[in-house]
Design an enzyme around this catalytic site. Structure first.
Site, PDB file in Angstrom:
ATOM      1  N   LYS A  57     -14.983  37.120  85.430  1.00  0.00           N
ATOM      2  CA  LYS A  57     -13.919  36.778  86.535  1.00  0.00           C
ATOM      3  C   LYS A  57     -12.776  37.368  86.187  1.00  0.00           C
ATOM      4  O   LYS A  57     -12.078  36.750  85.356  1.00  0.00           O
ATOM      5  CB  LYS A  57     -14.075  35.414  86.940  1.00  0.00           C
ATOM      6  CG  LYS A  57     -13.256  35.180  88.261  1.00  0.00           C
ATOM      7  CD  LYS A  57     -13.079  33.838  88.613  1.00  0.00           C
ATOM      8  CE  LYS A  57     -12.627  33.457  89.970  1.00  0.00           C
ATOM      9  NZ  LYS A  57     -11.272  34.054  89.749  1.00  0.00           N
ATOM     10  N   ASP A 109      -8.805  38.332  85.960  1.00  0.00           N
ATOM     11  CA  ASP A 109      -7.750  37.867  86.221  1.00  0.00           C
ATOM     12  C   ASP A 109      -6.602  38.687  86.591  1.00  0.00           C
ATOM     13  O   ASP A 109      -5.854  38.989  85.517  1.00  0.00           O
ATOM     14  CB  ASP A 109      -6.985  36.689  85.286  1.00  0.00           C
ATOM     15  CG  ASP A 109      -5.912  35.810  85.728  1.00  0.00           C
ATOM     16  OD1 ASP A 109      -5.955  35.811  87.001  1.00  0.00           O
ATOM     17  OD2 ASP A 109      -5.322  35.024  84.803  1.00  0.00           O
ATOM     18  N   GLU A 161     -10.693  33.432  82.419  1.00  0.00           N
ATOM     19  CA  GLU A 161     -10.690  32.327  83.468  1.00  0.00           C
ATOM     20  C   GLU A 161     -11.920  31.910  83.986  1.00  0.00           C
ATOM     21  O   GLU A 161     -12.144  30.780  84.502  1.00  0.00           O
ATOM     22  CB  GLU A 161     -10.166  33.349  84.613  1.00  0.00           C
ATOM     23  CG  GLU A 161      -9.819  32.499  86.021  1.00  0.00           C
ATOM     24  CD  GLU A 161      -8.876  33.260  86.939  1.00  0.00           C
ATOM     25  OE1 GLU A 161      -8.761  32.717  87.991  1.00  0.00           O
ATOM     26  OE2 GLU A 161      -9.239  34.580  86.843  1.00  0.00           O
TER      27      GLU A 161
END
Length: 302
Positions: free
Chosen positions: A20, A22, A167
């Site tokens: 994921k 950022d 993240e």
């Protein structure tokens, strides 16, 4: 296509895990004539903001091509840093962008492909689209790269991102089709700490006149509901970026609905700037506990 906040499947066979990132979500179009155009999630043309992406046209032989990905700035460990990217996000003057390009380069982490050699492929399964991505064979120093995916070993990908204090991770069903403008349970987001999109409604200053803490709220049916003050996570760079934006949005009265805790020497602003915070939990009164500022995300409502 957006990921849902569904529970993580007990059986992770048939799933892939990805990082994921950022950064800033972007759809990037590479046409057959060497042109590159990048659009942010709000639909704004972000090409001029990130000119290094234009160099990718000479490196890709599969155009016309549409890539979905995340524009990120990497720190000296090779990990995404939203604080670094923030130095690029708010720039508009070409001279400033050229200077920042040298100091803070960005790269597009391309995690999906919607069109390949002019043929729409969004309706094909994830595994077929992933194979098309990996066949792009981009150089290591290209401004567009295909990041890793843990296919049928999703638990290893989750642990990899957790070990690096990233993240979070995204789980993707191997048979899933790309569904534009949908938040689908075929993509599941895992965040290692909950986060919230907030709107800045005020701030308090430190001895140098820079933001010490931000007074933030979350929009609801009645307006902007106050959810607390956040000072943790505000780096020196972020404070310097925020100060002129907050000064430009100055207002005489607080924009929050209901009662706001008394804050000495608070500066109120129009609810124009949207950011992201991480937090431990919501209190019974709806206040963020132990919030930490992640970064400015753009204009509220985008």
């Amino acid at each position: 296509m957006l990921a849902s906040a569904s529970p993580v499947p007990v059986d992770l066979s048939g799933w892939a895990a990805e990082v994921k990132w950022d950064g800033m979500r972007a759809l990037t179009y590479l046409d057959a004539h060497g042109g590159v155009t990048a659009y942010s999630r709000s639909g704004r043309d972000a090409t001029a903001r990130y000119p290094e992406l234009g160099a990718a046209a000479d490196l890709v032989s599969d155009a016309p091509l549409i890539l979905d990905g995340e524009v990120v700035a990497l720190d000296d460990r090779g990990l995404p840093s939203f604080g670094l990217l923030q130095q690029r996000m708010m720039l508009a003057r070409q001279g400033s962008i050229r200077a920042a390009r040298v100091q803070t380069p960005v790269v597009l982490m391309a995690f999906d492909v919607l069109e390949h050699r002019g043929i729409p492929v969004a309706g094909r399964p994830y595994m077929e689209r992933r194979q098309l991505l990996e066949q792009l064979r981009l150089p290591d120093d290209a401004p567009i790269t295909v990041p890793p995916a843990w296919i049928e070993d999703a638990s290893a990908g989750i642990q990899w991102t957790r070990d690096r204090q990233m993240e979070g991770a995204i789980l993707k069903r191997l048979t899933s089709r790309y569904q534009p403008d949908r938040r689908s349970p075929d993509w599941i987001k895992i965040k290692f700490r909950p986060s919230a999109d907030v709107v800045i409604g005020g701030w308090s200053a430190d001895a140098r006149g820079e933001p010490r803490s931000l007074l933030v709220g979350i929009p609801d049916a009645n307006g902007l509901r106050y959810v607390g003050a956040v000072g943790s996570g505000l780096s020196g760079v972020q404070r310097r970026v925020l100060r002129p934006l907050l000064n430009a949005a100055a207002a005489e009265t607080p924009p929050f609905t209901g009662q706001v805790p008394r804050t000495p020497a608070a500066h109120w602003v129009l609810p124009l700037l949207q950011g992201e915070v991480e937090y431990a939990e919501l209190t019974r009164d709806g206040i963020l506990r132990q919030p930490s500022w992640k970064g400015l995300r753009g204009l509220a409502g985008e």
